[in-house]
Every structure is written in structure tokens, then in C-alpha cells.
Design a protein around this motif. Structure first.
Motif, mmCIF file in Angstrom:
data_model
loop_
_atom_site.group_PDB
_atom_site.id
_atom_site.type_symbol
_atom_site.label_atom_id
_atom_site.label_comp_id
_atom_site.label_asym_id
_atom_site.label_seq_id
_atom_site.Cartn_x
_atom_site.Cartn_y
_atom_site.Cartn_z
ATOM 1 N N UNK A 217 0.659 -1.112 -0.010
ATOM 2 C CA UNK A 217 0.041 0.131 -0.039
ATOM 3 C C UNK A 217 0.697 1.238 0.035
ATOM 4 N N UNK A 218 2.172 1.227 0.527
ATOM 5 C CA UNK A 218 3.004 2.212 0.788
ATOM 6 C C UNK A 218 3.435 2.968 -0.636
ATOM 7 N N UNK A 219 3.795 1.874 -1.609
ATOM 8 C CA UNK A 219 4.307 2.251 -2.747
ATOM 9 C C UNK A 219 3.199 3.293 -3.628
ATOM 10 N N UNK A 220 1.985 2.861 -3.665
ATOM 11 C CA UNK A 220 0.920 3.425 -4.203
ATOM 12 C C UNK A 220 0.612 4.874 -3.429
ATOM 13 N N UNK A 221 0.448 4.750 -2.404
ATOM 14 C CA UNK A 221 0.304 5.914 -1.478
ATOM 15 C C UNK A 221 1.303 7.012 -1.937
ATOM 16 N N UNK A 222 2.560 6.637 -1.926
ATOM 17 C CA UNK A 222 3.750 7.617 -2.288
ATOM 18 C C UNK A 222 3.244 8.327 -3.729
ATOM 19 N N UNK A 223 3.118 7.290 -4.820
ATOM 20 C CA UNK A 223 3.228 7.770 -6.041
ATOM 21 C C UNK A 223 1.964 8.880 -6.289
ATOM 22 N N UNK A 224 1.150 8.754 -5.350
ATOM 23 C CA UNK A 224 -0.258 9.611 -5.390
ATOM 24 C C UNK A 224 0.074 11.157 -4.617
ATOM 25 N N UNK A 225 1.483 11.214 -4.102
ATOM 26 C CA UNK A 225 1.765 12.226 -3.302
ATOM 27 C C UNK A 225 3.172 12.675 -3.747
ATOM 28 N N UNK A 226 3.600 12.615 -5.079
ATOM 29 C CA UNK A 226 4.966 12.769 -5.434
ATOM 30 C C UNK A 226 5.201 14.330 -5.430
ATOM 31 N N UNK A 227 4.172 15.402 -5.516
ATOM 32 C CA UNK A 227 4.383 16.715 -5.423
ATOM 33 C C UNK A 227 4.701 17.367 -3.931
ATOM 34 N N UNK A 228 4.310 16.272 -3.033
ATOM 35 C CA UNK A 228 4.710 16.772 -1.441
ATOM 36 C C UNK A 228 5.789 16.402 -1.138
ATOM 37 N N UNK A 229 6.551 17.178 -0.013
ATOM 38 C CA UNK A 229 7.795 16.952 0.481
ATOM 39 C C UNK A 229 7.579 15.627 1.390
#
Length: 323
Positions: A217-229
Motif C-alpha cells: 500500500x505504501x508504494x501506491x500512496x507515495x506515487x499519489x503524493x509525489x508533489x509533496x515533501x
């Protein structure tokens, strides 16, 4: 540039189940001398144990595999199915040719034949990105780089898939005849000029993770927030684990530290935006969490091998940014 003899023989190994594109490309490139070649050209031979069926075509070799040992350069085209082991007689002939002093080059999945012959041991190699992990698993002594267009270890060369096979063939011509002749051949093929092997394959390699894995779940979560620090602490908190355990899991699954993986995902997202939108480089930098155009250009060039502007032109042509 080394001196090439008028009788430099390029032998194409036509054995096993082959893909026709790479075989045809090599035959076309080495078999047709350009006007600019003033120091001799190549004598191209098809060498194999007998007629080979390649899709709707049948290829009739001119010589047997034993003639590979008398060639100056041996080209091993792509195999059609990596689950089908290369014929032992082909593996033996390629190994013998290298031991006899031939320069041996594989195109795409032809690297599996070189690996079976032991020619990749201790050497840097590549193949099509989709098969790089399997090549590394089968030949752990090889240093497999899934991102580059081709590798050159002197007497052993490997290329990635399709267009990268053209790049490797042009690289060999560049070595033998110089840049002007190589670029002349590229123009005849309506291809860009010879590209350096360190340029990355233009792919976003998928990462498969089991549904019950800590990172699923983490990898998908990160990919949805690549614009964030995002920090390692942020990722560990999201995965409900410690930063140290997170780093171990990332290494095991991706072969990278968490922040290395994150940076690559940002660049992959930048690739998508450069391919599909006309957003400015500054806007792409913000959308991918890299902040400034300067940072994007530095990281993009480091990972992809070309500047973002050049990458965009390769995929979309010179288009003005959207307002």
C-alpha cells in the motif's frame, strides 16, 4: 578509431528461436556500406546449424556455427522466448568465437546466450528492461544495468531492446569507422545520430509487490503524493514500521534506499508529464516535488541520461509550453 581490414567479417548467429527485427537490423546496417566508408566495409555472414523459422520467414544460413570462430565480430540477435534455453551448440560456438578473439555483441535478449556462454561474468551488461531482473537472477556474476541503452566491455557488448539494438550497431560502426560514417548510416536509417550507451531506456519499470507485503500500500500512496515533501520518517509512519525496517524492506524489494526509490519515482512522473503535457519545466518540477527547474534538470539528467528538454523533444517534438 581502430583500423578495420577490408575483410572484417561480421557473423550473425542464426540459431534457436529468434526475433526478426534485431536480425534484420544487424544485416541491414552491417551489410550496406555508406558512401562515406572509404576504408573498407564488413563482410556479413549468416551462420547457423540449418534453416531457421522466424515468424513468417525462413532464414537460410550461409555457413555453419563453426564459422563463428573465424569471424572478427559476432552478433547474437534476440531470442524469441527467454524461457527457452539457447541451443547448446550456439552457446558453445559463441564461447569459442570469443576465445578465438572475436568481438561478441548481443542484441536485446541475445544477452541470455552470452550469459550462458559465461561471457557476462564480471562484466557490465544490459538487455530489454522487462527481462533485466531475470538475466541478473540467472547470471549473478554479471553486473546487469537495466537502464542503459547498451554496454561496451571491450570484447563483449550488449544492448537493450529494439531501437537500442540499432544504437549498439551504430556504436560498433563508430568504433570502427568514426562518427561521420556512423551518423551517415543513421541518416540512411532515418534515425537520430549515434546515441551514447549511458543514455537511459525510456521506460518506467513496473514494481510488483505481493498484496500482503509491508510496502504494497505504501508504494501506491507515495506515487499519489509525489508533489509533496516526503521523508523516510513520513514513509515509515505510513507503513507503521521503523525507518530502519523500512530501509531493509526497500532494499529487499527495490534494491534501493527509500529516498533513492522516491527520487526515481519523481523523475518517472516527470517523464510522463513531459510526454503528455506542454507544462513548463518549472511547473513539472513543482508537480513532481522537485521544487525548481534546476533541481529537476540535475536529477533528470542523472537518472535518464538526457536533459528534460531533450527528452520532451524525443517524444513530442518541439512544442511551446501551455500557458
Amino acid at each position: 578509431m581502430r583500423t578495420i581490414s577490408d575483410m572484417h567479417t561480421v557473423a550473425l548467429a542464426t540459431a534457436g528461436h529468434l526475433l526478426h527485427f534485431e536480425l534484420a537490423v544487424a544485416y541491414e546496417i552491417f551489410g550496406t556500406p555508406p558512401r562515406e566508408a572509404t576504408t573498407g566495409w564488413y563482410d556479413v555472414l549468416l551462420c547457423g546449424p540449418g534453416p531457421v523459422r522466424i515468424g513468417p520467414f525462413t532464414v537460410e544460413p550461409e555457413q555453419g556455427l563453426e564459422h563463428l570462430t573465424s569471424a572478427d565480430t559476432v552478433i547474437v540477435p534476440a531470442c524469441a522466448d527467454i524461457d527457452d534455453p539457447p541451443p547448446p551448440e550456439l552457446v558453445d560456438a559463441v564461447r569459442a568465437a570469443h576465445e578465438a578473439g572475436a568481438r561478441v555483441a548481443s542484441l536485446c535478449t541475445g544477452a541470455f546466450t552470452l550469459g550462458a556462454a559465461g561471457l557476462l561474468d564480471g562484466r557490465r551488461a544490459t538487455t530489454h528492461w522487462a527481462h533485466a531482473a531475470e538475466l541478473s537472477a540467472r547470471h549473478p556474476r554479471a553486473v546487469v544495468d537495466p537502464d542503459v541503452l547498451y554496454t561496451d566491455s571491450g570484447s563483449v557488448l550488449t544492448s537493450a531492446g529494439k531501437a537500442a539494438a540499432v544504437d549498439l550497431c551504430l556504436h560498433l560502426i563508430h568504433l570502427d569507422h568514426g562518427a561521420a560514417v556512423a551518423n551517415s548510416v543513421a541518416r540512411r536509417l532515418v534515425m537520430p545520430p549515434h546515441r551514447p550507451g549511458g543514455q537511459a531506456q525510456f521506460v518506467a519499470t513496473p514494481m510488483r509487490v505481493a498484496d500482503d507485503h509491508l510496502l504494497a500500500g505504501l508504494l501506491a500512496w507515495v506515487r499519489q503524493r509525489l508533489d509533496q515533501p516526503l521523508t523516510v520518517t513520513d514513509l515509515a509512519r505510513r507503513a507503521n514500521t521503523s525507518p530502519r525496517n523500512l530501509a531493509r524492506q526497500f532494499r529487499a524489494v527495490t534494491g534501493q534506499a527509500p529516498l533513492q526509490w522516491l527520487q526515481i519515482q519523481r523523475v518517472r512522473r516527470a517523464q510522463e508529464l513531459l510526454e503528455t503535457t506542454g507544462e513548463s519545466i518549472e511547473a513539472v518540477a513543482v508537480a513532481t516535488g522537485m521544487g525548481t527547474a534546476t533541481t529537476l534538470r540535475r536529477q533528470f539528467k542523472r537518472i535518464v541520461g538526457v536533459p528534460p528538454d531533450s527528452y520532451r523533444r524525443s517524444f513530442r517534438g518541439a512544442q511551446p509550453p501551455e500557458n
